[in-house]
Scaffold this motif. Structure first.
Motif, PDB file in Angstrom:
ATOM      1  N   LEU A 383       3.834  34.286  59.270  1.00  0.00           N
ATOM      2  CA  LEU A 383       4.052  34.660  58.076  1.00  0.00           C
ATOM      3  C   LEU A 383       2.510  35.125  57.441  1.00  0.00           C
ATOM      4  O   LEU A 383       1.758  34.371  57.135  1.00  0.00           O
ATOM      5  CB  LEU A 383       4.392  33.557  57.152  1.00  0.00           C
ATOM      6  N   ASP A 384       2.613  36.392  56.844  1.00  0.00           N
ATOM      7  CA  ASP A 384       1.343  36.916  56.063  1.00  0.00           C
ATOM      8  C   ASP A 384       1.539  36.429  54.721  1.00  0.00           C
ATOM      9  O   ASP A 384       2.427  37.065  53.974  1.00  0.00           O
ATOM     10  CB  ASP A 384       1.462  38.456  56.486  1.00  0.00           C
ATOM     11  N   VAL A 385       0.751  35.467  54.358  1.00  0.00           N
ATOM     12  CA  VAL A 385       0.989  34.938  52.979  1.00  0.00           C
ATOM     13  C   VAL A 385       0.684  35.925  51.858  1.00  0.00           C
ATOM     14  O   VAL A 385       1.275  35.766  50.891  1.00  0.00           O
ATOM     15  CB  VAL A 385       0.245  33.846  52.787  1.00  0.00           C
ATOM     16  N   ASP A 386      -0.293  36.610  52.073  1.00  0.00           N
ATOM     17  CA  ASP A 386      -0.560  37.785  51.014  1.00  0.00           C
ATOM     18  C   ASP A 386       0.510  38.661  51.037  1.00  0.00           C
ATOM     19  O   ASP A 386       0.881  39.075  49.560  1.00  0.00           O
ATOM     20  CB  ASP A 386      -1.985  38.505  51.598  1.00  0.00           C
ATOM     21  N   GLU A 387       1.119  39.150  52.078  1.00  0.00           N
ATOM     22  CA  GLU A 387       2.185  40.241  51.945  1.00  0.00           C
ATOM     23  C   GLU A 387       3.313  39.430  51.224  1.00  0.00           C
ATOM     24  O   GLU A 387       3.981  39.977  50.229  1.00  0.00           O
ATOM     25  CB  GLU A 387       2.514  40.702  53.186  1.00  0.00           C
ATOM     26  N   ALA A 388       3.539  38.227  51.432  1.00  0.00           N
ATOM     27  CA  ALA A 388       4.717  37.446  51.079  1.00  0.00           C
ATOM     28  C   ALA A 388       4.448  37.251  49.471  1.00  0.00           C
ATOM     29  O   ALA A 388       5.481  37.331  48.689  1.00  0.00           O
ATOM     30  CB  ALA A 388       4.531  36.018  51.383  1.00  0.00           C
ATOM     31  N   GLY A 389       3.323  37.074  49.056  1.00  0.00           N
ATOM     32  CA  GLY A 389       2.995  36.969  47.584  1.00  0.00           C
ATOM     33  C   GLY A 389       3.153  38.403  46.843  1.00  0.00           C
ATOM     34  O   GLY A 389       3.457  38.009  45.466  1.00  0.00           O
ATOM     35  N   LYS A 390       3.363  39.430  47.474  1.00  0.00           N
ATOM     36  CA  LYS A 390       3.621  40.449  46.774  1.00  0.00           C
ATOM     37  C   LYS A 390       5.211  40.828  46.156  1.00  0.00           C
ATOM     38  O   LYS A 390       5.390  41.554  45.270  1.00  0.00           O
ATOM     39  CB  LYS A 390       3.434  41.907  47.690  1.00  0.00           C
TER      40      LYS A 390
END
Ligand code: KDG
Ligand code: MG
Length: 411
Positions: A383-390
């Protein structure tokens, strides 16, 4: 190996997903899918308020003990919220165990029983022409079997037709599945009599266009009474369905006994079942042919393996629920089980949207109609947490049905 950290991550790249992320003192990270379509935040609360505090400090290797502790110690058992939360913990712990062992999870479950998992896609269309186009598109994408859903004359919007999700007056697909963003569920319409008359004509046309070999499936989506379902199963026999799914509402399991007495069309059920016990009668009395449980809503990998081993005694096979509301993590979990068990049947595969695939990087492959979870240690999903945060959570609901006279009907 101790669980040191537990986070619940909500993201909506193409649709909402809830992911549990566990981290151990040895630096291993495990992911679990806790997505309950349309009721996502209830599982977030269950996890954050009641489960995460119990996990910190526990031995990450003790998967079965942790499962039994979470299931039995709450006293209040079963239900989709509880089981999605427990399922996420179970998957995350299998992911960690695989990473610690340096092996994909399927190896820990006994190793591969086949080279890949046959997948079916969702072919659909408002009319025959659109349906035929969709079947051709799916075959070009590599699918060797398809689910067939069409419009019914006289009905405006029904389950299973991909392009009918109307958002803000325009036609838009919400990650290829029927939940719609908004504060209130969309209303669809339903008439069983028209459906029962129309559907056999659709399968007759599909068979005469595509021949006898293509495996065809159909989802009744819980909308028939037992005798209506029996009639449908019988009328579809000439078209040799791979399965008829959810022909009656899941609550009344006795209904399937009646359906079974009348038809040889194979039956599949279980996408809204939560535990092995929900399948006890259906399996031991051989009332179904395929178990439709999803790792995510069924308490994870451990119970899915158990129910499939139980089903194997009766020659009943798997057909795990795989719509886009099962996240790439939950999907990977059932691919590992499907690859390992002997009684694999078929895997539903709708395919996630681009933003979802960028947020969840996956080792899974789909080649020549077969799925494979890949050989990365663990589940094979990051899981790309930065991407998820978008992509913050957006309220979305599944539709509901009304009959012509206004009565609410099963959707
Ligand atoms: O969230 C509900 C969907 O998962 C469901 O409507 C999809 O029935 C379904 C299927 O078979 O994929
Ligand atoms: Mg279904």
């Amino acid at each position: 190996m101790i669980i040191e950290r537990a986070e619940v991550i909500v993201t909506s790249p193409n649709r909402n997903f809830v992911t549990l992320r566990l981290q151990t003192d040895e630096g291993h990270v495990g992911l679990g899918d806790a997505t309950l379509n349309g009721r996502e935040l209830s599982v977030v609360s269950y996890l954050k308020d009641h489960v995460v505090p119990l996990l910190i400090g526990k031995d990450a290797h003790r998967i079965e003990d942790t499962w039994q502790f979470l299931y039995r110690s709450a006293y209040w058992r079963r239900g989709p919220v509880t089981m999605a939360a427990i399922g996420a913990v179970d998957m995350a712990l299998w992911d960690i165990k695989g990473k610690a062992a340096g092996m994909p999870v399927y190896q820990l479950l006994g190793g591969a029983s086949r080279t890949g998992l046959m997948a079916y896609g969702h072919a659909s269309g408002v009319d025959l022409q659109a349906l035929f186009d969709s079947i051709r598109e799916h075959r070009e994408l590599g699918y060797r079997s398809v689910r067939v859903q069409t419009g019914v004359p006289g009905l405006k919007a029904i389950y299973g037709i991909a392009a009918q999700s109307v958002i803000d007056g325009g036609l838009e697909r919400y990650d290829h599945e029927p939940a719609r963003r908004g504060a209130y569920p969309a209303e669809e319409d339903w008439d069983t009599r028209s459906y029962l008359h129309h559907l056999p004509t659709v399968f007759e046309a599909v068979r005469s266009e595509f021949g006898p070999d293509l495996p065809l499936l159909h989802d009744g989506h819980h909308r028939m009474t037992p005798i209506q379902a029996a009639k449908l199963g019988k009328s579809l026999e000439p078209y040799d369905l791979f399965w008829l799914e959810d022909c009656t509402p899941a609550e009344n399991q006795d209904a399937l006994r009646l359906v079974r007495q009348h038809t040889t069309t194979p039956l599949a059920i279980g996408e809204i079942f939560n535990t092995v016990w929900d399948f006890q009668t259906l399996i031991s009395e051989q009332l179904i042919d395929y178990v439709r449980a999803a790792s995510t809503h069924f308490g994870g990998i451990s119970p899915l393996k158990k129910v499939m081993d139980f089903a194997a005694q009766y020659q009943i096979k798997s057909g795990c629920h795989g719509p886009t509301d099962i996240s790439p993590v939950g999907f990977a979990a059932q691919l590992h089980v499907g690859l390992a068990i002997h009684n694999f049947g078929i895997q539903e595969y709708m395919q996630h949207g681009e933003r979802t695939n960028a947020t969840f990087q996956q080792s899974m492959t789909f080649e020549n109609g077969l799925l494979h979870p890949g050989d990365n240690p663990g589940l094979g999903v990051d899981l790309d947490v930065d991407e998820a945060g978008k992509y913050p959570y957006e309220q979305a609901y599944l539709p509901f049905n009304r009959l012509a006279d206004g009565t609410v009907h099963d959707w």
